[in-house]
Design a protein around this motif. Structure first.
Motif, PDB file in Angstrom:
ATOM      1  N   ALA A 243      38.965  36.110  36.598  1.00 48.97           N
ATOM      2  CA  ALA A 243      37.798  36.967  36.847  1.00 48.97           C
ATOM      3  C   ALA A 243      38.145  38.419  36.528  1.00 48.97           C
ATOM      4  O   ALA A 243      38.221  39.275  37.408  1.00 48.97           O
ATOM      5  CB  ALA A 243      37.342  36.819  38.298  1.00 48.97           C
ATOM      6  N   ILE A 244      38.403  38.660  35.232  1.00 47.49           N
ATOM      7  CA  ILE A 244      38.796  39.986  34.777  1.00 47.49           C
ATOM      8  C   ILE A 244      37.953  40.379  33.570  1.00 47.49           C
ATOM      9  O   ILE A 244      37.731  39.568  32.667  1.00 47.49           O
ATOM     10  CB  ILE A 244      40.293  40.024  34.391  1.00 47.49           C
ATOM     11  CG1 ILE A 244      41.171  39.736  35.610  1.00 47.49           C
ATOM     12  CG2 ILE A 244      40.668  41.363  33.766  1.00 47.49           C
ATOM     13  CD1 ILE A 244      42.643  39.654  35.279  1.00 47.49           C
ATOM     14  N   ILE A 245      37.484  41.612  33.566  1.00 48.13           N
ATOM     15  CA  ILE A 245      36.774  42.173  32.421  1.00 48.13           C
ATOM     16  C   ILE A 245      37.642  43.259  31.807  1.00 48.13           C
ATOM     17  O   ILE A 245      38.143  44.143  32.511  1.00 48.13           O
ATOM     18  CB  ILE A 245      35.411  42.777  32.837  1.00 48.13           C
ATOM     19  CG1 ILE A 245      34.458  41.685  33.340  1.00 48.13           C
ATOM     20  CG2 ILE A 245      34.783  43.547  31.675  1.00 48.13           C
ATOM     21  CD1 ILE A 245      33.947  40.764  32.258  1.00 48.13           C
ATOM     22  N   ARG A 246      37.837  43.191  30.502  1.00 44.21           N
ATOM     23  CA  ARG A 246      38.600  44.217  29.799  1.00 44.21           C
ATOM     24  C   ARG A 246      37.688  44.943  28.820  1.00 44.21           C
ATOM     25  O   ARG A 246      36.810  44.331  28.201  1.00 44.21           O
ATOM     26  CB  ARG A 246      39.776  43.605  29.052  1.00 44.21           C
ATOM     27  CG  ARG A 246      40.847  42.992  29.971  1.00 44.21           C
ATOM     28  CD  ARG A 246      42.031  42.494  29.148  1.00 44.21           C
ATOM     29  NE  ARG A 246      43.133  42.055  30.005  1.00 44.21           N
ATOM     30  CZ  ARG A 246      43.284  40.823  30.465  1.00 44.21           C
ATOM     31  NH1 ARG A 246      42.385  39.907  30.154  1.00 44.21           N
ATOM     32  NH2 ARG A 246      44.305  40.493  31.232  1.00 44.21           N
ATOM     33  N   ILE A 247      37.884  46.248  28.684  1.00 46.79           N
ATOM     34  CA  ILE A 247      37.092  47.063  27.779  1.00 46.79           C
ATOM     35  C   ILE A 247      38.028  47.701  26.762  1.00 46.79           C
ATOM     36  O   ILE A 247      38.997  48.370  27.132  1.00 46.79           O
ATOM     37  CB  ILE A 247      36.309  48.157  28.540  1.00 46.79           C
ATOM     38  CG1 ILE A 247      35.352  47.505  29.547  1.00 46.79           C
ATOM     39  CG2 ILE A 247      35.526  49.039  27.568  1.00 46.79           C
ATOM     40  CD1 ILE A 247      34.621  48.499  30.423  1.00 46.79           C
TER      41      ILE A 247
ATOM     42  N   ILE B 254      33.470  44.711  25.144  1.00 50.13           N
ATOM     43  CA  ILE B 254      33.631  44.181  26.497  1.00 50.13           C
ATOM     44  C   ILE B 254      34.113  42.737  26.378  1.00 50.13           C
ATOM     45  O   ILE B 254      33.457  41.915  25.737  1.00 50.13           O
ATOM     46  CB  ILE B 254      32.311  44.243  27.288  1.00 50.13           C
ATOM     47  CG1 ILE B 254      31.798  45.684  27.349  1.00 50.13           C
ATOM     48  CG2 ILE B 254      32.496  43.691  28.692  1.00 50.13           C
ATOM     49  CD1 ILE B 254      30.414  45.802  27.965  1.00 50.13           C
ATOM     50  N   PHE B 255      35.240  42.445  26.977  1.00 55.09           N
ATOM     51  CA  PHE B 255      35.839  41.120  26.847  1.00 55.09           C
ATOM     52  C   PHE B 255      36.107  40.530  28.214  1.00 55.09           C
ATOM     53  O   PHE B 255      36.769  41.149  29.041  1.00 55.09           O
ATOM     54  CB  PHE B 255      37.159  41.214  26.065  1.00 55.09           C
ATOM     55  CG  PHE B 255      37.872  39.904  25.898  1.00 55.09           C
ATOM     56  CD1 PHE B 255      37.484  38.993  24.932  1.00 55.09           C
ATOM     57  CD2 PHE B 255      38.944  39.579  26.724  1.00 55.09           C
ATOM     58  CE1 PHE B 255      38.150  37.787  24.791  1.00 55.09           C
ATOM     59  CE2 PHE B 255      39.614  38.378  26.590  1.00 55.09           C
ATOM     60  CZ  PHE B 255      39.212  37.474  25.612  1.00 55.09           C
ATOM     61  N   LYS B 256      35.573  39.340  28.453  1.00 64.24           N
ATOM     62  CA  LYS B 256      35.817  38.641  29.717  1.00 64.24           C
ATOM     63  C   LYS B 256      36.953  37.647  29.527  1.00 64.24           C
ATOM     64  O   LYS B 256      36.920  36.828  28.613  1.00 64.24           O
ATOM     65  CB  LYS B 256      34.562  37.901  30.192  1.00 64.24           C
ATOM     66  CG  LYS B 256      34.761  37.172  31.516  1.00 64.24           C
ATOM     67  CD  LYS B 256      33.521  36.398  31.912  1.00 64.24           C
ATOM     68  CE  LYS B 256      33.734  35.701  33.260  1.00 64.24           C
ATOM     69  NZ  LYS B 256      34.869  34.736  33.226  1.00 64.24           N
ATOM     70  N   ASP B 257      37.947  37.748  30.373  1.00 68.26           N
ATOM     71  CA  ASP B 257      39.058  36.821  30.324  1.00 68.26           C
ATOM     72  C   ASP B 257      38.542  35.409  30.582  1.00 68.26           C
ATOM     73  O   ASP B 257      37.822  35.176  31.560  1.00 68.26           O
ATOM     74  CB  ASP B 257      40.108  37.196  31.377  1.00 68.26           C
ATOM     75  CG  ASP B 257      41.404  36.437  31.178  1.00 68.26           C
ATOM     76  OD1 ASP B 257      41.402  35.200  31.353  1.00 68.26           O
ATOM     77  OD2 ASP B 257      42.418  37.075  30.862  1.00 68.26           O
TER      78      ASP B 257
ATOM     79  N   ILE C 218      25.210  44.524  37.912  1.00 73.54           N
ATOM     80  CA  ILE C 218      26.292  44.462  36.925  1.00 73.54           C
ATOM     81  C   ILE C 218      26.085  45.517  35.841  1.00 73.54           C
ATOM     82  O   ILE C 218      27.025  46.224  35.443  1.00 73.54           O
ATOM     83  CB  ILE C 218      26.359  43.050  36.302  1.00 73.54           C
ATOM     84  CG1 ILE C 218      26.788  42.036  37.367  1.00 73.54           C
ATOM     85  CG2 ILE C 218      27.312  43.027  35.115  1.00 73.54           C
ATOM     86  CD1 ILE C 218      26.679  40.595  36.929  1.00 73.54           C
TER      87      ILE C 218
ATOM     88  N   ASN D 103      26.540  30.094  31.647  1.00 72.99           N
ATOM     89  CA  ASN D 103      26.341  31.433  31.093  1.00 72.99           C
ATOM     90  C   ASN D 103      25.238  31.434  30.045  1.00 72.99           C
ATOM     91  O   ASN D 103      24.396  32.334  30.011  1.00 72.99           O
ATOM     92  CB  ASN D 103      27.641  31.946  30.478  1.00 72.99           C
ATOM     93  CG  ASN D 103      27.497  33.346  29.919  1.00 72.99           C
ATOM     94  OD1 ASN D 103      27.386  34.310  30.661  1.00 72.99           O
ATOM     95  ND2 ASN D 103      27.484  33.467  28.596  1.00 72.99           N
TER      96      ASN D 103
ATOM     97  N   PHE E  83      28.540  48.770  34.839  1.00 77.04           N
ATOM     98  CA  PHE E  83      29.036  49.085  33.502  1.00 77.04           C
ATOM     99  C   PHE E  83      28.618  50.490  33.082  1.00 77.04           C
ATOM    100  O   PHE E  83      29.398  51.228  32.465  1.00 77.04           O
ATOM    101  CB  PHE E  83      28.536  48.063  32.478  1.00 77.04           C
ATOM    102  CG  PHE E  83      29.388  46.833  32.383  1.00 77.04           C
ATOM    103  CD1 PHE E  83      30.708  46.918  31.944  1.00 77.04           C
ATOM    104  CD2 PHE E  83      28.888  45.588  32.720  1.00 77.04           C
ATOM    105  CE1 PHE E  83      31.504  45.789  31.847  1.00 77.04           C
ATOM    106  CE2 PHE E  83      29.670  44.449  32.620  1.00 77.04           C
ATOM    107  CZ  PHE E  83      30.988  44.548  32.193  1.00 77.04           C
TER     108      PHE E  83
END
Length: 210
Positions: free
Chosen positions: A170-174, A163-166, A145, A85, A149
């Protein structure tokens, strides 16, 4: 100078402002960083400079000092595996900024127990677009991507979001946050001299005196 830096603090980077049209709905504007210039084939080109720090070789199994000269590809491959990343971000920044050279430095500790002294044991220069192809970073995917968004945020009310990536899935939380959630006024708060933290040596001496 950076528009986000205090007026008395000059920026350590150059900045290029660009905009891109994403379909018919969105126009994206970004401030791109440029670290400096370097000579390449008799020409002066814009460049970004980044440092890769060696992690404990007892854990990674790759000792940079032993492999940097003869197996530099193995060192880079390990870094790509462990920090894909970070390298993708640096490459995307260079491509967006239009710089023509991305110079990576390999940095290790002088002694693995000393975190205060470091040495640059090697460098490697890439053309950002060529390096993007090498690490399989596709511009179409990156813009896709961003477009996804933008579609999400276009349906939400104006506000400040995180914006938070687990880290494990493979999950994105807002998350919606207060507008001032990421503002810090610590530097503006006056701390009396007698309440300021002492350096470690001075604190130890004070304890001995007590």
């Amino acid at each position: 100078a950076s528009p986000y830096a205090p007026e008395t603090q000059p920026s350590t980077k150059g900045h290029i402002y660009k905009s891109w049209q994403l379909g018919d709905k969105y126009e994206v504007a970004a401030r791109c960083d440029v670290d400096g210039v370097m000579e390449s084939k008799g020409q002066t080109v814009l460049a970004n400079f980044r440092a890769m720090n060696e992690f404990d070789p007892r854990i990674t199994g790759v000792d940079w000092r032993q492999k940097i000269d003869n197996q530099r590809g193995a060192v880079l491959a390990t870094e790509l595996k462990n920090n894909s990343n970070k390298l993708s971000k640096w490459t995307a920044q260079a491509v967006l900024g239009g710089v023509e050279a991305l110079k990576l430095g390999y940095v290790t500790r002088v002694h693995h127990k000393d975190n205060t002294r470091h040495a640059v044991i090697g460098t490697q220069t890439f053309k950002p677009k060529d390096f993007a192809a090498q690490i399989n970073l596709k511009a179409e995917s990156c813009w896709g991507i961003i477009h996804a968004f933008l579609d999400i945020f276009a349906k939400m009310q104006d506000g400040t979001y995180l914006i938070f990536k687990d880290p494990n899935r493979a999950i994105i939380r807002i998350y919606e946050t207060p507008a001032s959630a990421f503002e810090s006024h610590y530097a503006d708060d006056y701390i009396p001299e007698n309440e300021q933290a002492l350096p470690a040596e001075a604190a130890a001496k004070q304890d001995e005196d007590v």
